[in-house]
Design a protein around this motif. Structure first.
Motif, PDB file in Angstrom:
ATOM      1  N   ALA A 262      -2.970  14.981   2.342  1.00 54.59           N
ATOM      2  CA  ALA A 262      -3.030  13.520   2.351  1.00 54.59           C
ATOM      3  C   ALA A 262      -2.078  12.939   3.390  1.00 54.59           C
ATOM      4  N   VAL A 263      -0.921  13.572   3.572  1.00 53.60           N
ATOM      5  CA  VAL A 263       0.030  13.118   4.588  1.00 53.60           C
ATOM      6  C   VAL A 263      -0.599  13.191   5.971  1.00 53.60           C
ATOM      7  N   GLU A 264      -1.282  14.285   6.284  1.00 53.01           N
ATOM      8  CA  GLU A 264      -1.902  14.445   7.602  1.00 53.01           C
ATOM      9  C   GLU A 264      -2.974  13.385   7.833  1.00 53.01           C
ATOM     10  N   LYS A 265      -3.797  13.136   6.809  1.00 53.90           N
ATOM     11  CA  LYS A 265      -4.838  12.116   6.962  1.00 53.90           C
ATOM     12  C   LYS A 265      -4.225  10.738   7.179  1.00 53.90           C
ATOM     13  N   LEU A 266      -3.204  10.430   6.401  1.00 54.61           N
ATOM     14  CA  LEU A 266      -2.572   9.121   6.516  1.00 54.61           C
ATOM     15  C   LEU A 266      -1.807   8.991   7.818  1.00 54.61           C
ATOM     16  N   ARG A 267      -1.220  10.081   8.285  1.00 50.40           N
ATOM     17  CA  ARG A 267      -0.445  10.064   9.523  1.00 50.40           C
ATOM     18  C   ARG A 267      -1.307   9.617  10.698  1.00 50.40           C
ATOM     19  N   SER A 268      -2.524  10.122  10.779  1.00 48.24           N
ATOM     20  CA  SER A 268      -3.391   9.758  11.900  1.00 48.24           C
ATOM     21  C   SER A 268      -3.682   8.261  11.899  1.00 48.24           C
ATOM     22  N   ARG A 269      -3.960   7.707  10.725  1.00 45.82           N
ATOM     23  CA  ARG A 269      -4.245   6.284  10.638  1.00 45.82           C
ATOM     24  C   ARG A 269      -2.999   5.459  10.930  1.00 45.82           C
ATOM     25  N   SER A 270      -1.848   5.952  10.473  1.00 50.30           N
ATOM     26  CA  SER A 270      -0.596   5.241  10.686  1.00 50.30           C
ATOM     27  C   SER A 270      -0.277   5.129  12.170  1.00 50.30           C
ATOM     28  N   ILE A 271      -0.370   6.253  12.880  1.00 44.63           N
ATOM     29  CA  ILE A 271      -0.067   6.234  14.310  1.00 44.63           C
ATOM     30  C   ILE A 271      -1.062   5.358  15.057  1.00 44.63           C
ATOM     31  N   ALA A 272      -2.355   5.500  14.717  1.00 45.51           N
ATOM     32  CA  ALA A 272      -3.374   4.710  15.405  1.00 45.51           C
ATOM     33  C   ALA A 272      -3.141   3.217  15.201  1.00 45.51           C
ATOM     34  N   SER A 273      -2.857   2.805  13.969  1.00 38.82           N
ATOM     35  CA  SER A 273      -2.679   1.378  13.700  1.00 38.82           C
ATOM     36  C   SER A 273      -1.384   0.863  14.322  1.00 38.82           C
ATOM     37  N   ARG A 274      -0.330   1.695  14.369  1.00 39.09           N
ATOM     38  CA  ARG A 274       0.925   1.247  14.972  1.00 39.09           C
ATOM     39  C   ARG A 274       0.795   1.133  16.499  1.00 39.09           C
ATOM     40  N   TYR A 275       0.027   2.036  17.109  1.00 41.19           N
ATOM     41  CA  TYR A 275      -0.254   1.884  18.536  1.00 41.19           C
ATOM     42  C   TYR A 275      -1.022   0.579  18.790  1.00 41.19           C
ATOM     43  N   MET A 276      -2.034   0.330  17.946  1.00 37.10           N
ATOM     44  CA  MET A 276      -2.807  -0.899  18.110  1.00 37.10           C
ATOM     45  C   MET A 276      -1.919  -2.122  17.934  1.00 37.10           C
ATOM     46  N   SER A 277      -0.987  -2.052  16.972  1.00 39.21           N
ATOM     47  CA  SER A 277      -0.096  -3.177  16.714  1.00 39.21           C
ATOM     48  C   SER A 277       0.804  -3.458  17.907  1.00 39.21           C
ATOM     49  N   ILE A 278       1.444  -2.415  18.448  1.00 35.04           N
ATOM     50  CA  ILE A 278       2.361  -2.640  19.564  1.00 35.04           C
ATOM     51  C   ILE A 278       1.592  -3.059  20.817  1.00 35.04           C
ATOM     52  N   THR A 279       0.350  -2.540  20.967  1.00 36.88           N
ATOM     53  CA  THR A 279      -0.487  -2.969  22.089  1.00 36.88           C
ATOM     54  C   THR A 279      -0.870  -4.434  21.924  1.00 36.88           C
ATOM     55  N   GLY A 280      -1.159  -4.838  20.669  1.00 36.50           N
ATOM     56  CA  GLY A 280      -1.485  -6.246  20.418  1.00 36.50           C
ATOM     57  C   GLY A 280      -0.313  -7.164  20.711  1.00 36.50           C
ATOM     58  N   LYS A 281       0.895  -6.742  20.333  1.00 37.79           N
ATOM     59  CA  LYS A 281       2.084  -7.544  20.634  1.00 37.79           C
ATOM     60  C   LYS A 281       2.318  -7.634  22.133  1.00 37.79           C
ATOM     61  N   LEU A 282       2.082  -6.522  22.825  1.00 38.45           N
ATOM     62  CA  LEU A 282       2.226  -6.532  24.283  1.00 38.45           C
ATOM     63  C   LEU A 282       1.203  -7.474  24.910  1.00 38.45           C
ATOM     64  N   ARG A 283      -0.035  -7.422  24.411  1.00 36.27           N
ATOM     65  CA  ARG A 283      -1.080  -8.306  24.947  1.00 36.27           C
ATOM     66  C   ARG A 283      -0.669  -9.781  24.782  1.00 36.27           C
ATOM     67  N   ALA A 284      -0.119 -10.114  23.607  1.00 35.01           N
ATOM     68  CA  ALA A 284       0.303 -11.494  23.364  1.00 35.01           C
ATOM     69  C   ALA A 284       1.409 -11.908  24.329  1.00 35.01           C
ATOM     70  N   GLU A 285       2.341 -11.002  24.597  1.00 40.17           N
ATOM     71  CA  GLU A 285       3.424 -11.307  25.532  1.00 40.17           C
ATOM     72  C   GLU A 285       2.893 -11.507  26.951  1.00 40.17           C
ATOM     73  N   VAL A 286       1.921 -10.686  27.328  1.00 37.47           N
ATOM     74  CA  VAL A 286       1.343 -10.794  28.676  1.00 37.47           C
ATOM     75  C   VAL A 286       0.584 -12.110  28.833  1.00 37.47           C
TER      76      VAL A 286
END
Length: 386
Positions: A262-286
């Motif tokens: 379960a940790v491995e499955k959740l880890r993939s979603r966690s990393i993907a969503s956190r990348y999307m989040s930081i990319t979204g914040k970067l997009r807003a700043e740009v």
């Protein structure tokens, strides 16, 4: 249900697709994952069926006819990574569609017949090849110590870097500073939800700050315990009385192994969503400074076009940046033959002050790559000079 998904788009030849798939299969086996079950490979025909909760990346095989245009554009609109690739003797502009030419391209080499370089780039985009797989165990010592130690040892044996407060803070270190720093660097928090878990201000803060940092939580609920609504949105495993060998653990072997899966499955979603989040914040700043985010390419490099026409390549990273991270970004930018200085983008909240000072020293003294807080990206990029 898949954990990771990969799209093969463009004009790939059957032998190219087969070689890349075989190499990916070999590489994900190191994580006890299987192509076809844990990792699904999709083509343009079934791309709409992908699981949008799974980490996803795509490869576009260059071809003179430039097929799969419409479906490839939908991938870009979803802000997910796509890697244009072409053969050794092919021209990038001749085989890659115009709207993909802004992204890092990867030219296949004769000395890499298995396309291992391309496979590695795909797995980095999925978050599988992050240098370390980080897990934080949150628990109350008087209620679940044996289970916490058991999961620490089991996850460590499966290749995870696991933080447990009794094991991983050195004598003389500032306890809470180190704890928050390690929490910020974690992919998943395993919460051992026992009856008095939320009676401790420290465990309550751990979960609150994990949520603030958008780190996914796996909640393991003790038998006959009614969990708090505070963590209702967490992934949850409920323990039966027979699954505990003692009041505080350990957990029986089968269930402990299920928790690791379960940790491995959740880890993939966690990393993907956190990348999307930081990319979204970067997009807003740009957008604040009238710039444009043109898309996301190999190694999750974000192509940014500033108001004055300058192009900047930004590399959002999840967790705490190190000198190795800066080196990785510099090497990736060099391999992609990008012009200008690449930028490492990170979220500084929760990072130890001593580490932040270290990062500033690195940034002041290393000219091949810049480090930039995502919350200050607009401010810093407004004064950008190539």
């Amino acid at each position: 249900m898949s954990i990771y998904e990969i799209g093969f788009l463009g004009g790939d030849l059957p032998d190219e697709r087969e070689r890349l798939q075989l190499t990916l299969s070999e590489m994900v086996a190191d994580y006890s994952l299987d192509i076809g079950t844990d990792v699904i490979i999709r083509s343009a025909e079934d791309l709409e069926e992908r699981d949008r909760h799974a980490a996803f990346a795509a490869v576009y095989f260059g071809h003179p006819d430039k097929p799969d245009i419409d479906v490839t554009k939908t991938v870009i609109l979803d802000s997910v990574p796509i890697i244009p690739t072409l053969g050794r003797d092919e021209s990038f502009s001749a085989v890659i569609p115009d709207f993909l030419q802004v992204f890092n391209g990867l030219q296949r080499r004769d000395d890499d017949p298995d396309m291992r370089h391309l496979a590695s780039a795909v797995l980095e985009c999925l978050g599988l090849l992050r240098r370390q797989r980080q897990v934080f165990v949150s628990y109350r010592r008087n209620e679940s110590r044996a289970a916490a130690v058991q999961l620490h040892d089991l996850l460590s044996s499966r290749g995870y870097d696991v933080f447990l407060d009794t094991h991983d803070i050195r004598p003389g270190d500032p306890f809470q500073d180190v704890l928050w720093h390690r929490l910020c660097d974690s992919d998943v928090v395993v919460m051992l939800d026992t009856p008095t878990y939320f009676e401790s201000k420290w465990t309550k803060q751990e979960i609150g700050r994990a949520r603030a940092k958008e780190i996914h939580v796996l909640r393991v609920v003790w038998p006959d315990h009614r969990p708090s609504r505070f963590t209702d949105l967490a992934e949850t495993i409920y323990l039966d009385p027979h699954e505990l060998e003692g009041v505080d653990g350990p957990i029986i072997e089968k269930t402990a192994n299920d928790i690791v899966t379960a940790v491995e499955k959740l880890r993939s979603r966690s990393i993907a969503s956190r990348y999307m989040s930081i990319t979204g914040k970067l997009r807003a700043e740009v957008l604040k400074i009238d710039g444009v985010v043109e898309g996301v390419g190999a190694h999750r490099a974000v192509a940014i076009k500033l108001e004055d026409g300058q192009r900047v390549w930004a590399y959002p990273i999840v967790g705490v940046p190190t000198a190795l991270t800066l080196n990785d970004v510099a090497e990736r930018a060099r391999d992609a033959q990008q012009r200008g200085t690449p930028v490492l983008i990170y979220d500084h909240i929760g990072i130890r002050e001593a580490w932040a000072a270290h990062l500033k020293w690195l940034d002041d003294n290393i000219s091949s790559v810049r480090a930039m807080k995502v919350s200050q990206a607009g401010w810093d990029l407004a004064a950008w000079e190539s």
